[in-house]
Each structure stands twice: as structure tokens, then as C-alpha cells.
Write an enzyme that holds these catalytic residues in place. Structure first.
Site, PDB file in Angstrom:
ATOM      1  N   ASP A 153     -34.016  93.767  28.366  1.00 46.29           N
ATOM      2  CA  ASP A 153     -33.828  93.875  29.557  1.00 46.29           C
ATOM      3  C   ASP A 153     -34.474  95.193  30.374  1.00 46.29           C
ATOM      4  O   ASP A 153     -34.075  95.323  31.467  1.00 46.29           O
ATOM      5  CB  ASP A 153     -32.385  93.859  30.307  1.00 46.29           C
ATOM      6  CG  ASP A 153     -31.463  95.157  29.913  1.00 46.29           C
ATOM      7  OD1 ASP A 153     -31.996  95.842  29.038  1.00 46.29           O
ATOM      8  OD2 ASP A 153     -30.163  95.075  30.248  1.00 46.29           O
ATOM      9  N   THR A 200     -27.896  98.961  25.231  1.00 41.12           N
ATOM     10  CA  THR A 200     -26.831  98.924  26.340  1.00 41.12           C
ATOM     11  C   THR A 200     -25.539  99.033  25.321  1.00 41.12           C
ATOM     12  O   THR A 200     -25.400  98.408  24.612  1.00 41.12           O
ATOM     13  CB  THR A 200     -26.730  97.797  27.143  1.00 41.12           C
ATOM     14  OG1 THR A 200     -28.130  97.666  28.111  1.00 41.12           O
ATOM     15  CG2 THR A 200     -25.574  97.688  28.065  1.00 41.12           C
ATOM     16  N   GLU A 246     -17.565  93.180  33.646  1.00 42.35           N
ATOM     17  CA  GLU A 246     -18.572  93.685  33.045  1.00 42.35           C
ATOM     18  C   GLU A 246     -18.679  92.711  31.710  1.00 42.35           C
ATOM     19  O   GLU A 246     -19.746  92.484  31.188  1.00 42.35           O
ATOM     20  CB  GLU A 246     -18.500  95.153  32.554  1.00 42.35           C
ATOM     21  CG  GLU A 246     -18.762  95.961  34.058  1.00 42.35           C
ATOM     22  CD  GLU A 246     -20.370  96.169  34.297  1.00 42.35           C
ATOM     23  OE1 GLU A 246     -20.973  96.501  33.620  1.00 42.35           O
ATOM     24  OE2 GLU A 246     -20.692  95.500  35.616  1.00 42.35           O
TER      25      GLU A 246
END
Length: 315
Positions: free
Chosen positions: A108, A113, A92
Site C-alpha cells: 500500500d 505495517t 483497526e
């Protein structure tokens, strides 16, 4: 009512790896009053946050069906979860160091995030983390954002205009061991526990087999969509004529599962994820390499190389 959306997440550089598109992850949200979160998963997460779960490092059955190759130290039941966490962090974030303090607006469609599992402000899982933390530490840097985060999750809104100072507050909170524990426990509830349940039900006994299912849960989600972990497990059972619980060789089953996962990444059911998922097959190749090496017990140290820079997993 439940919605499943596939959204992409750009990668964040860690320790020098080049910026890369990271895989999108299936997110699912349940509308309950004004708050949008997965109701069953929220219940599970809150149960864990109130002390119902073992701490990080407690694994399910991890006995290898074929032993360990490579001469390293076999991952024990008590530390295999840490080994898997480091592996997923490499996939990740490009580093085996779990990224609790990471926070970024990647533009996004998911708002901020943040954290070790890429929790996001528009998806509901970040709200679960902050609410769980606030239940344990009411006077914390993120507590004041709960109303705004609740509104954003309810509307699946990727806006950050109501979140001034949020990134700094998240990084400050990440210095608190309690906040890191909450992230661990929510990750366990949303991704690790469902993967472990499927492993147990299908007779997957090896530590590597569990790692493969956990990483798939993190990337693909655990919902019942065509690209989710349960669907890939079912496709594998159909393809090989059963599961290890039925007597199918576990290594054969895992190889077929990874082939199916690779095919899904290259041709997902949602066109929204086609580009980013096709660029994420490196994590499947890295897991395949461990299978080829016979490292079913995840004996440490070992390296994984999904993105062109080998990373060492020490546990």
C-alpha cells in the site's frame, strides 16, 4: 520541513473477519538530518519511553456528564485506556485483542505495517518504536534493522528489500513485555496524548468522548491538515457555537463531531483516501451506537459492530 501524505492500509483478518479495506491514516514526517520523524512527537515518545509517562491504563478525566446506561460496570480511570485500546483494535484489526505481533507488507506504499497502531516502515513511527525498544533492550531481534529503517523513513521508501527476516524478528520481539510496553507508550505519545489534550481543552469529560477523539486521532492523524483531528474539533466548535467547555451539551457536541467525521470520511480533502475512507464509516456508526445507548462511561461489557460481526469489549 514537514510533509503530510494520505495512504491506505488494507485490513488484516483477525479471528475470522473478512478482509476489508481499512482507512488510510494521515502520516506526518519531519526531516531532521538523515532521519524523518515528527520531531516534536519523537521527543514526546522518547520522554515517555524513558519513564515520563504513566503505564497503560491511566486515563485522564472521564467523569460522565449524564451517567451510564446499560447496567454494566463503569470503566474506571485506571482501566478506561484498556477499554479504548480494545475498541480501536476492533476498528483497526477486527478483534479486541491488541495486535502487538501483527506485521505484514500490504503493498500500500507504506512498506511493512506492524504492531498495535499500524506503525509503518516508510512513515517513521515504526522507526521510533524500534529505536525506543533498542534504547531499553540493546540486544534485541530488531536492533540490526535500525540503519535500514532510518534510510527508509528518511526517503519515505516503501521498499522491503533491505528488511529480510524483519517480519519474523518483529513477531519474536512481540513476545517481550518491554517491546509491547514501548508500542503502548509510542501509541500514547503519537495519538492518545494529543486526543486527551484536545478533550481537556474542549471540556470533553466522558470516557466515550475521549474514545471518540482517540479513534479519530488514530485514523485521521493529529496534524493540522484539513482532515486531521484538530481541524474536525474546530469545525465542530464552529458548527455548534462552542464546546462543552463553553457550556455546550457534550452529547450534542459529540453527535455533531461524529457527523463531521463521517462527512470527512466520505469526502476527504485528498482523493488518495477517497475510496478507503468512504468504506470506513462503520467505525463512526459503531461510536454513534454507543452514544445512542447512553454508554458515556463505557460500562463493560458492551459490543461494537463496525464491520458486520459484533465484538465484545470487556476492558
Amino acid at each position: 520541513m514537514q510533509r503530510t501524505l494520505f495512504l491506505s492500509r488494507g485490513a488484516r483478518p483477525a479471528g475470522g473477519p473478512p478482509r476489508r479495506p481499512a482507512p488510510g491514516r494521515a502520516r506526518f514526517l519531519a526531516v531532521l538530518g538523515a532521519v524523518v520523524v515528527g520531531a516534536a512527537l519523537l521527543t514526546a515518545a522518547l520522554f515517555l519511553l524513558l519513564g515520563g509517562a504513566a503505564g497503560p491504563g491511566t486515563a485522564g478525566s472521564t467523569g460522565s456528564p449524564a451517567g451510564t446506561a446499560g447496567g454494566g460496570s463503569a470503566a474506571s480511570d485506571r482501566d478506561v485506556d484498556q477499554v479504548i485500546a480494545q475498541m480501536v483494535s476492533v476498528f483497526e484489526n477486527g478483534t479486541p485483542e491488541v495486535q502487538y505481533a501483527y506485521v505484514e507488507d500490504l503493498d500500500d506504499g507504506r512498506g511493512y505495517t506492524a504492531g498495535r497502531a499500524g506503525f509503518c516502515t516508510s512513515c517513521g513511527d515504526l522507526l521510533t518504536v524500534v529505536k525506543g525498544y533498542t534504547a531499553r533492550v540493546p540486544d534485541n531481534p530488531l536492533a540490526g534493522y535500525v540503519p535500514a529503517l532510518t534510510d527508509l523513513a528518511a526517503a519515505y521508501d516503501d521498499s522491503t528489500r533491505k528488511l529480510d527476516g524483519f517480519a519474523d524478528a518483529w513477531r519474536t520481539a512481540a513476545d517481550d513485555p518491554v517491546f509491547r510496553q514501548v508500542q503502548d507508550q509510542v501509541t500514547e505519545a503519537l495519538y492518545v496524548a494529543p486526543a486527551r489534550t484536545l478533550a481537556d481543552a474542549n471540556g470533553i469529560r466522558s470516557a466515550l468522548g475521549l474514545a471518540i477523539l482517540v479513534d479519530t486521532a488514530v485514523e485521521h492523524g493529529t496534524q493540522n491538515g484539513p482532515d486531521g483531528l484538530p481541524a474536525l474539533v474546530q469545525q465542530t466548535d464552529t458548527d455548534v457555537g462552542g464546546s462543552p467547555a463553553d457550556g455546550i451539551d457534550e452529547i450534542e457536541w459529540l453527535r455533531d463531531f461524529l457527523d463531521i467525521r463521517r462527512a470527512t470520511l466520505e469526502n476527504p480533502s485528498s482523493s488518495d483516501t477517497s475510496e478507503v475512507w468512504s468504506e470506513s464509516v462503520g467505525r463512526v456508526d459503531a461510536l454513534d451506537a454507543l452514544l445512542d445507548a447512553g454508554n458515556l462511561d463505557l460500562a463493560t461489557p458492551f459490543t461494537v459492530n463496525p464491520w458486520g460481526e459484533p465484538q465484545t469489549i470487556t476492558g
